[in-house]
Design a protein around this motif. Structure first.
Motif, mmCIF file in Angstrom:
data_model
loop_
_atom_site.group_PDB
_atom_site.id
_atom_site.type_symbol
_atom_site.label_atom_id
_atom_site.label_comp_id
_atom_site.label_asym_id
_atom_site.label_seq_id
_atom_site.Cartn_x
_atom_site.Cartn_y
_atom_site.Cartn_z
ATOM 1 N N LEU A 50 30.127 41.278 5.936
ATOM 2 C CA LEU A 50 30.267 39.849 5.693
ATOM 3 C C LEU A 50 29.653 39.442 4.359
ATOM 4 O O LEU A 50 28.578 39.910 3.980
ATOM 5 N N GLU A 51 30.353 38.541 3.664
ATOM 6 C CA GLU A 51 29.877 38.008 2.394
ATOM 7 C C GLU A 51 29.987 36.488 2.423
ATOM 8 O O GLU A 51 31.067 35.934 2.192
ATOM 9 N N PRO A 52 28.892 35.771 2.741
ATOM 10 C CA PRO A 52 28.947 34.299 2.701
ATOM 11 C C PRO A 52 29.236 33.832 1.273
ATOM 12 O O PRO A 52 28.693 34.383 0.309
ATOM 13 N N GLN A 53 30.081 32.814 1.145
ATOM 14 C CA GLN A 53 30.398 32.273 -0.165
ATOM 15 C C GLN A 53 29.365 31.220 -0.565
ATOM 16 O O GLN A 53 28.490 30.839 0.223
ATOM 17 N N ALA A 54 29.475 30.733 -1.799
ATOM 18 C CA ALA A 54 28.490 29.796 -2.336
ATOM 19 C C ALA A 54 28.435 28.495 -1.551
ATOM 20 O O ALA A 54 27.412 27.793 -1.576
ATOM 21 N N ASP A 55 29.520 28.143 -0.842
ATOM 22 C CA ASP A 55 29.523 26.888 -0.083
ATOM 23 C C ASP A 55 28.825 27.033 1.275
ATOM 24 O O ASP A 55 28.812 26.092 2.070
ATOM 25 N N LEU A 56 28.241 28.211 1.558
ATOM 26 C CA LEU A 56 27.398 28.419 2.748
ATOM 27 C C LEU A 56 26.033 28.926 2.289
ATOM 28 O O LEU A 56 25.642 30.078 2.556
ATOM 29 N N PRO A 57 25.238 28.090 1.600
ATOM 30 C CA PRO A 57 23.994 28.568 0.992
ATOM 31 C C PRO A 57 22.930 28.998 1.990
ATOM 32 O O PRO A 57 22.042 29.783 1.641
ATOM 33 N N ASP A 58 22.992 28.501 3.236
ATOM 34 C CA ASP A 58 21.950 28.819 4.216
ATOM 35 C C ASP A 58 22.323 29.973 5.135
ATOM 36 O O ASP A 58 21.600 30.268 6.090
#
Length: 738
Positions: free
Chosen positions: A505-513
């Motif tokens: 998984l790689e969270p994108q910048a719009d999921l900072p937390d």
């Protein structure tokens, strides 16, 4: 060796179960999604007078078609409460009814409120249910957007609120799409304005595919363009040229095919300047479709079309096999059998065509208005007409003979009974649903006999190379911290499932937390409000999913810093319906009337919320001597400040206000008012409290209006409401725990 034995045993059991219930009518158009039954020895005449060949009659009716599975009959319909009687109105709503198919005895009923919709009572219970013979579960799509999975005995397995979670748009006409089962998926479609990219107007006719057992959202697909109308075309699944396709009519006037396993668009064929409501039928590589509105390329109204479904992309100009114009057939599903296409026109005539050439064969008069879809079984066609007529016909290429014609009067004896549903056939029984009753026709000593349901044509063999990835669930939300567990599914270029992969998984910048823990995305209790994306890669391929993160209460928005078309990232249905503007030196959100229905809902949270209070400042503009209405939503109840009527009151179901308490309250244009609402759920019902005051005045201690609902909505998302006759503004929105 042991694993292989278990796999073989499992496959045998599945095939045996399917054979045992080969005659079940578990979906609206039957086991083959074609309107064809393989049953034999069915009755060719019946009558309510003397109960000739009538097994049972129930006083519960509706407008949806029934489904029959495992010896039971299931129907989604309105309750029988009289909406014109104040004593009964409080109990009016929607329900699922399950009968014993042999006796007509009610096995179980589930009644629930209708909420947040402009659909009137006569159109409640529009969509048919869908049954899954493999699990025994049945699925509901209600007029107010509840999408629910029941066990065969009526226990709720899982549920979504499509309004509150995915921004389903409800028209006032009642058109509601019937869900279908395909393999491990249950698929439903609707017009939607959600959040992020899927929240940008115009709305789209969108298919949502869920895991039928767990309810996890597998994929979302919006193959068409701007909808011209609401619609209720039910898609069908077919294998054409080796590809498993989901094919259905769209709100933009086209018929589209998407890959049934992945949602990837395959082809589209434009037909009308209005939405398509009929359900297509597939025979070999041909798809048959009809409509009763304007054609895109002529001034003629109505059209019957045969499409070669082997193309890709826009096939409007390249893959028409034959067409017949000026037959308005915009309601009824199509039927094809033994080289004959049967079409019930809006005028009440049934037309027969050679399905390969389009040559007209004959016309048979049914009545005045044709809406019930025909069913072929045992050499006969069973078909209904709106004004109380039920026909059993014996067709051939040369003619159509009438075997039985029953004209049903209304239950109260005034006028004719109305019929919109098509019949269902299983185990030698035929079930008709009318507005006023449900009738089961057959003989008591009948020994059910049915030819096996033929399998779909062979698909292209699976390829070893992975061509597409899906991250499941495609969309999720967490509240006050939590985690989402993911699976990564791999498919070949034809949409055949290959295997599950371990997702990195790689969270994108719009999921900072977001934090990653193996195949989970984890959010702490201190996570801020965010709506964003997570991706997973395999080689050069990437799959993406969406997450809304709702912080712990309290919430507060003053909209400072929002520019352009920005709205809070987790709000559903808000993009471009609310736009940040400057008012008296502050940033507020403004709503300006546009196209579509005037009732506008904005959802701020999740549908499982309860025990909270919402507050907001609102200002109404005057335009053409009209004021809008503005309001708040708690647990699926609205508190509305009605500018034109100078009233403040509650509303749950606009056409039939079960909870309609109102008080006089003058509201002037260009003045800020503060609205506040809470709902307390107690043992004897929902207690509703609302107040309003000028923002410049102190908050009054007493509630301005109160009400009690003995049939409570116990949960629901907080929201904003607008009846957009003129512009309005919102500021300082807050949600707090009671």
């Amino acid at each position: 060796m042991r694993t292989s034995a278990y796999l073989l045993l499992g496959s045998f059991l599945v095939l045996a179960a399917a054979a045992a219930h080969a005659g079940d009518w578990a979906q609206w158009r039957g086991p083959e999604q074609t309107g064809v039954s393989r049953e034999k020895g069915l009755v060719e005449e019946w009558s309510l007078e003397g109960m000739k060949n009538v097994l049972w009659v129930s006083p519960i009716g509706g407008r949806a078609a029934p489904v029959m599975m495992n010896g039971r009959v299931y129907l989604n319909c309105r309750t029988s409460d009289d909406i014109n009687d104040p004593q009964q109105l409080i109990n009016a709503g929607e329900q699922v009814v399950c009968w014993d198919a042999a006796t007509g005895e009610i096995v179980w009923q589930d009644r629930f409120n209708v909420f947040q919709t402009d659909i009137p009572a006569p159109r409640v219970g529009w969509a048919s249910m869908a049954g899954d013979p493999e699990t025994g579960n049945v699925y509901l799509h209600s007029v107010d957007g509840l999408f629910r999975c029941y066990t065969g005995d009526g226990k709720v397995v899982w549920e979504y609120s499509l309004f509150e979670q995915y921004g389903k748009i409800s028209g006032y006409g009642g058109r509601t799409m019937t869900p279908i089962i395909d393999e491990d998926r249950v698929i439903v479609s609707f017009l939607t304005l959600n959040w992020g990219k899927t929240g940008v107007p115009p709305p789209k006719h969108t298919y949502y595919a869920f895991d039928k057992r767990t309810g996890k959202l597998l994929w979302v697909s919006a193959p068409g363009g701007r909808p011209l109308d609401t619609n209720y075309s039910c898609p069908v699944v077919a294998v054409i040229d080796g590809t498993r396709m989901l094919i259905g009519g769209n709100g933009d006037g086209g018929v589209y095919a998407i890959n049934a396993r992945t949602g990837e668009p395959l082809w589209g064929f434009m037909m009308s300047k209005r939405g398509l409501n009929t359900t297509p039928v597939v025979d070999g590589n041909y798809v048959y479709m009809a409509h009763g509105e304007d054609n895109i390329d002529s001034i003629a109204f109505g059209r019957i079309e045969c499409i070669d479904a082997t193309g890709r992309g826009d096939v409007t100009k390249t893959h028409s096999v034959w067409r017949v114009d000026e037959i308005k057939a915009g309601y009824s599903g199509l039927l094809v059998h033994d080289g004959i296409l049967y079409v019930v026109a809006d005028t009440g005539n049934m037309h027969a065509f050679d399905s390969r050439t389009g040559e007209p064969l004959w016309i048979h008069k049914l009545g005045t208005v044709g809406k019930g879809s025909p069913v072929w079984a045992d050499g006969k066609i069973y078909v209904m007409e709106v004004n109380g007529n039920i026909h059993i016909l014996q067709p051939s290429r040369q003619e159509c003979r009438s075997l039985c014609h029953v004209a049903l009067r209304a239950a109260d004896g005034v006028g004719m009974d109305e019929i919109y549903a098509s019949p269902a056939i299983a185990d030698g029984r035929i079930v008709f649903v009318t507005r006023d009753r449900t009738i089961c026709v057959g003989t008591k000593d009948h020994q059910p006999s049915s030819d096996p349901v033929p399998p779909l044509p062979a698909e292209t063999a699976p390829q070893a190379e992975i061509a597409l990835l899906q991250l499941v669930p495609y969309e999720a939300h967490v509240s006050g911290g939590g985690e989402v567990e993911y699976e990564l599914h791999a498919f070949d270029q034809n949409g055949r499932f290959l295997k599950k992969l371990e997702p990195a998984l790689e969270p994108q910048a719009d999921l900072p937390d977001a934090k990653v823990a193996g195949n989970k995305l984890v959010f702490g209790e201190d996570a801020t409000e965010q709506g964003g994306h997570v991706s997973a890669k395999f080689g050069d391929l990437t799959a993406t999913a969406r997450v809304r993160v709702l912080p712990k209460l309290p919430w507060k928005w003053d909209f400072e810093g929002l520019t352009g078309s920005q709205v809070p990232p987790t709000w559903i249905g808000a993009t471009r319906r609310l736009v940040p503007v400057q008012e008296d030196g502050s940033t507020v959100l403004q709503h300006t009337p546009g196209g579509g229905t005037p009732s506008v809902y904005i959802w701020l949270g999740s549908p499982d919320m309860t025990g909270y209070t919402i507050q907001a400042d609102a200002l109404m503009r005057e335009e053409k001597r009209r004021l809008p209405s503005v309001g708040l939503t708690v647990c699926r109840y609205n508190l509305i400040l009605k500018g034109n009527n100078a009233k403040l009151g509650f509303q749950d179901w606009a056409p039939h206000p079960r909870i309609g308490n109102e008080v006089r309250f003058r509201s002037d244009p260009n003045v800020w008012y503060t609205l506040k609402m809470r709902v307390d759920i107690r043992q004897d019902g929902a207690y509703l409290y609302g107040k309003a005051w000028k923002r410049t005045d102190p908050e009054p201690e007493a509630w301005t209006v109160e009400a009690v609902d003995p049939n409570p909505n116990v949960q629901g998302s907080p929201g904003l409401y607008m009846y957009s006759l003129a512009p309005c503004l919102f500021d300082n929105v807050s949600v707090s725990q009671n």
